[in-house]
Structure formats: structure tokens, C-alpha cells
Scaffold this active site. Structure first.
Site, PDB file in Angstrom:
ATOM      1  N   CYS A  66      30.294  64.691  24.920  1.00  0.00           N
ATOM      2  CA  CYS A  66      31.458  63.893  24.522  1.00  0.00           C
ATOM      3  C   CYS A  66      31.779  64.139  23.048  1.00  0.00           C
ATOM      4  O   CYS A  66      31.386  63.357  22.165  1.00  0.00           O
ATOM      5  CB  CYS A  66      31.218  62.408  24.787  1.00  0.00           C
ATOM      6  SG  CYS A  66      32.704  61.412  24.593  1.00  0.00           S
ATOM      7  N   TYR A 322      43.437  39.781  37.129  1.00  0.00           N
ATOM      8  CA  TYR A 322      44.775  39.215  36.949  1.00  0.00           C
ATOM      9  C   TYR A 322      45.377  38.900  38.307  1.00  0.00           C
ATOM     10  O   TYR A 322      46.556  38.618  38.424  1.00  0.00           O
ATOM     11  CB  TYR A 322      45.661  40.211  36.190  1.00  0.00           C
ATOM     12  CG  TYR A 322      45.047  40.668  34.881  1.00  0.00           C
ATOM     13  CD1 TYR A 322      45.136  39.893  33.724  1.00  0.00           C
ATOM     14  CD2 TYR A 322      44.360  41.885  34.797  1.00  0.00           C
ATOM     15  CE1 TYR A 322      44.570  40.305  32.529  1.00  0.00           C
ATOM     16  CE2 TYR A 322      43.788  42.304  33.607  1.00  0.00           C
ATOM     17  CZ  TYR A 322      43.894  41.516  32.484  1.00  0.00           C
ATOM     18  OH  TYR A 322      43.326  41.919  31.291  1.00  0.00           O
ATOM     19  N   GLU A 398      45.046  48.901  35.580  1.00  0.00           N
ATOM     20  CA  GLU A 398      44.035  48.658  36.606  1.00  0.00           C
ATOM     21  C   GLU A 398      43.045  49.809  36.675  1.00  0.00           C
ATOM     22  O   GLU A 398      41.841  49.603  36.893  1.00  0.00           O
ATOM     23  CB  GLU A 398      44.721  48.440  37.959  1.00  0.00           C
ATOM     24  CG  GLU A 398      45.512  47.143  38.009  1.00  0.00           C
ATOM     25  CD  GLU A 398      46.374  47.000  39.244  1.00  0.00           C
ATOM     26  OE1 GLU A 398      46.662  45.857  39.631  1.00  0.00           O
ATOM     27  OE2 GLU A 398      46.767  48.043  39.828  1.00  0.00           O
TER      28      GLU A 398
END
Length: 427
Positions: A66, A322, A398
Site C-alpha cells: 500500500c 441509514y 453504501e
């Protein structure tokens, strides 16, 4: 206003508002927990000196190539007075940090192999670690292992001032839908400071089918409970099916800038179900050693307050909702969230006796399992095609939430193995 204040906190912590923080701001309540935890690990009073903290973060990010996080932490390392020679690679670091490389490697890829002997070796060695220092180091490296999965899972670009940083991304997909750049982070576009993830395609019916399965499961909750044997069979089935799911075999070649921080770069995740010593390494039963009952208190005991901060972050990622799925509202997503968390733990050999593992196979389709497995275990192999192939009707926020759950479930799995090994050493 809440997000603006969080960005101010992030700027104070990092001397910038990194792309990763901007992306997490889709979920301000989670970002609040994340910033508090990372600030505590890196900048507040603790057992480890500040240069060690940032260098351990660099070593942890190296396990998954990374480069995005390595660059950020290398800057912080120098800002906190770190020896620039250490950035030449692990051949230049103190022996005490070299001794930690093995645990970092095992936790990153096969945490079930860590034992009390690994702990004892560091605690009693010539360049000995204190238990508090070791706990701090382990939590740091697991934090950055998991954070690396989030970076790849969301396809973050380098910061604008990095060597490969840019505002308008060139074409980043080759004929095989793999990344065309050596940078591991060319998978989203940063345009006028707005993060834009991979664009997804419509997939009529898939979300509707998922919601129907969720509803069906919720209506079955009142049915007769499964026996212990039935639960074991369900867990074994999920575990064996996970081992059958193939991920990309095209392993990206790490750059020299990454390899310098990595010992044994070929060491990688192998499926827990295919482990050689099944008798010696049984499934990790969460009812015998859980985060809530054991890990939380041990972490707090050895590194004051960190257990509480981690607990808040775990709960926020797990319970965050949510009540939406795509364009649908008033949706109970709890079974879907629990299936994702449980599936990740299954890949690491962790079994929860009170969970019906049959729900994993009912709620997570095969390509979503493949995506979860790639992001969690081999994040550096993720391609745009992998990302586009799953959750096609989900909103970008999401998808970010799903990646946050992958981050936290993996982090918790690593910590459970590490803290159990520390406990066994202490007792």
C-alpha cells in the site's frame, strides 16, 4: 457542520485532509471514531516513541504493497524526528524493530499461526519489548493492515503532491481490466476535491432478490433453533466454499519503494480451511475468547483506553445504518451486515456459536464473496472489474460502508488472535 469540524481535526492531525479521510466522510459518525483512534495510536501518550509508531505503520502497509499509506506515514515519520536512514529499508532499522517483522508478517496474512512463543521471544529477547509496547505495536500494525484493505477496496488515488498524484486521472484500465499504472491507487478520480469512486452499472433484480432473501430470513427467526451439530456443519460448509472461491492469480509486482520495508514478500494468505495442522490449529471459538469478554479488557489493561476506542469503532461500523439499500428506504440491513462480518471471520477461522452460518450463503452471492475475499486477504490484487462486478445497485456511500466493515472485521480478527496469544503468555 459536523463533517467540517472533523476535517479540521484531520488537518490538525495530518497537516492535510487526506483523500482517505474525505472518502470516510460519507459516514461522519464513523469518521469521528476513526480519527480519535488513529490520533490516539499515533500522537498521544503511549508506550512507543513516535518514530517507532510511524515506522511500524510503514512496515504494516508494506505487507499489502500500500504505497499510498506508506507515503503518508513516511512524511509523518520524518516530521516526528525519525532517522531518514530508516526509510532506506529494514536493513537500516534497529534490531528491536527487526525482531517485530515476523509478528507483523504473520498477523497480516495468517494470524492463526501466532502463538505465545512469538510473544515470549520478543518479551524476553536481547532487545526486549515490554508487554505494553508490544500491545501498542500489534494494534498499530493491525490497524494499518486493515486500513490498507480500505484503500484498495475503494481505489484511492495518491495525494495531489505525491509523485503519482493528479487531479484528472488518465485512463487507468488496460485490456484485461487490470490497473495500467504502477500506482496501486489509480482507481478513483479526484476532481475539484470531490472523491468519485468507480462508476457501477445497473443490475436489475439483484438488489430486489437480496432484499427478498433478507425478508424471508427475518420471518424465519421464530423457527426452531439449530442444534450444535447443525451449526458446526453450516460453519464448515461456509469455510470450505470460501476456500473454493478463486481470486486473481495475477500478483502485482511490488516496487522497490515498497519491497525495502518487507521481509519474506512471498508470504501471503492461505485459506484457513486448507491449513496443514487441523488438529493443532482448530477453529477459533469466539465464545471461548471474544473481543467483548476478553480482548477489550486486556487491550485496555496493557494500553490504557485503547480498548474503549476500538470498541466504539467496531460497534459503529457494525451497527451503522441509514435503513437504505440503493433507492430503497426503511430497510433492515442487520442480517446483511452480520453476514459480511461473520464471513470475514470465517475466512480467518473464527466461529461464533450463536450465528446461523447458512445465512452467509443465502445473503452473499458468489461474486460478492470473491470481492470480500480479495479486499480482505489480497487487497493489492483488486481490479476495477472486481469492484464493478458487485453491489451494482448500491450507492457509493453504501459501498464505502461495506469496505469499512471489511476493515473493522479483519482488524478485530487479527486482534483476537494476537491478544489471545498475549493472554496465554501472561497465564
Amino acid at each position: 457542520m459536523h463533517t467540517k469540524l472533523l476535517f479540521m481535526d484531520a488537518f490538525i492531525q495530518n497537516n492535510r485532509v487526506p483523500n482517505i479521510i474525505q472518502l470516510m466522510s460519507y459516514h461522519p459518525d464513523y469518521l469521528d471514531c476513526f480519527l480519535k483512534t488513529q490520533h490516539y495510536l499515533l500522537h498521544e501518550d503511549g508506550p512507543l516513541p513516535f518514530d517507532y509508531r510511524h515506522y511500524i505503520a510503514i512496515m504494516a502497509c508494506g505487507r499489502h504493497q500500500c504505497s499510498y499509506l506508506i507515503k503518508l506515514q513516511a512524511q509523518e515519520f520524518l516530521l516526528h524526528g525519525g532517522n531518514a536512514d530508516w526509510l532506506k529499508g529494514i536493513d537500516y532499522i534497529p534490531q528491536k524493530l527487526k525482531d517485530f517483522l515476523e509478528i507483523n508478517k504473520i498477523l497480516a496474512h495468517r494470524p492463526w499461526l501466532i502463538t505465545k512463543e512469538h510473544v515470549e521471544k520478543l518479551i524476553t529477547g536481547k532487545n526486549r519489548w515490554s508487554l505494553s509496547e508490544l500491545t501498542h505495536a500489534i494494534i498499530l500494525c493491525t490497524h494499518f493492515h486493515a486500513l490498507s484493505t480500505f484503500v484498495f477496496g475503494c481505489g484511492l488515488n495518491d495525494e495531489i503532491d505525491f509523485a503519482n498524484g493528479h487531479t484528472f486521472s488518465p485512463s487507468y484500465v488496460d485490456d484485461n481490466d487490470n490497473y495500467s499504472s504502477d500506482s496501486s491507487n489509480d482507481n478513483c478520480d479526484i476532481n475539484n476535491n470531490n472523491i468519485v469512486l468507480f462508476q457501477s452499472k445497473d443490475d436489475e433484480g439483484s438488489l430486489r432478490a437480496l432484499m427478498a432473501r433478507m425478508k424471508e430470513l427475518s420471518e424465519k427467526k421464530e423457527e426452531e433453533e439449530l442444534t450444535v451439530e447443525e451449526r458446526l456443519k453450516e460453519f464448515a460448509k461456509v469455510e470450505s466454499l470460501s476456500a473454493e472461491i478463486a481470486t486473481s492469480q495475477k500478483i502485482p509486482s511490488p516496487s522497490a519503494d515498497v519491497l525495502r520495508y518487507v521481509e519474506d514478500p512471498t508470504f501471503a494468505y492461505t485459506d484457513f480451511a486448507t491449513r496443514e495442522s487441523v488438529m493443532e490449529i482448530p477453529s477459533f471459538r469466539a465464545n471461548e475468547y471474544s473481543w467483548e469478554e476478553h480482548g477489550f479488557s486486556l487491550a485496555n489493561r496493557l494500553y490504557s483506553d485503547i480498548g474503549s476506542l476500538l470498541d466504539d469503532k467496531f460497534n459503529m461500523a457494525y451497527n451503522l445504518t441509514y435503513y437504505t439499500m440503493g433507492d430503497n428506504t426503511q430497510v433492515d440491513t442487520s442480517s446483511f451486515r452480520k453476514a459480511i462480518w461473520s464471513y470475514i471471520h470465517t475466512m480467518y477461522g473464527i466461529r461464533h456459536d450463536d450465528y446461523k452460518y447458512g445465512e452467509v450463503n443465502q445473503l452473499l452471492e458468489r461474486n460478492l464473496k470473491a470481492y470480500i475475499k480479495t479486499v480482505t486477504c489480497y487487497p493489492e490484487r483488486l481490479t476495477k472489474k472486481d469492484y464493478d462486478g458487485v453491489m451494482r445497485e448500491f450507492k457509493h456511500s453504501e459501498k464505502v460502508h461495506v469496505n469499512l466493515m471489511l476493515l473493522e472485521a479483519r482488524l478485530q480478527a487479527e486482534l483476537l488472535y494476537a491478544l489471545r496469544a498475549i493472554m496465554k503468555y501472561m497465564t
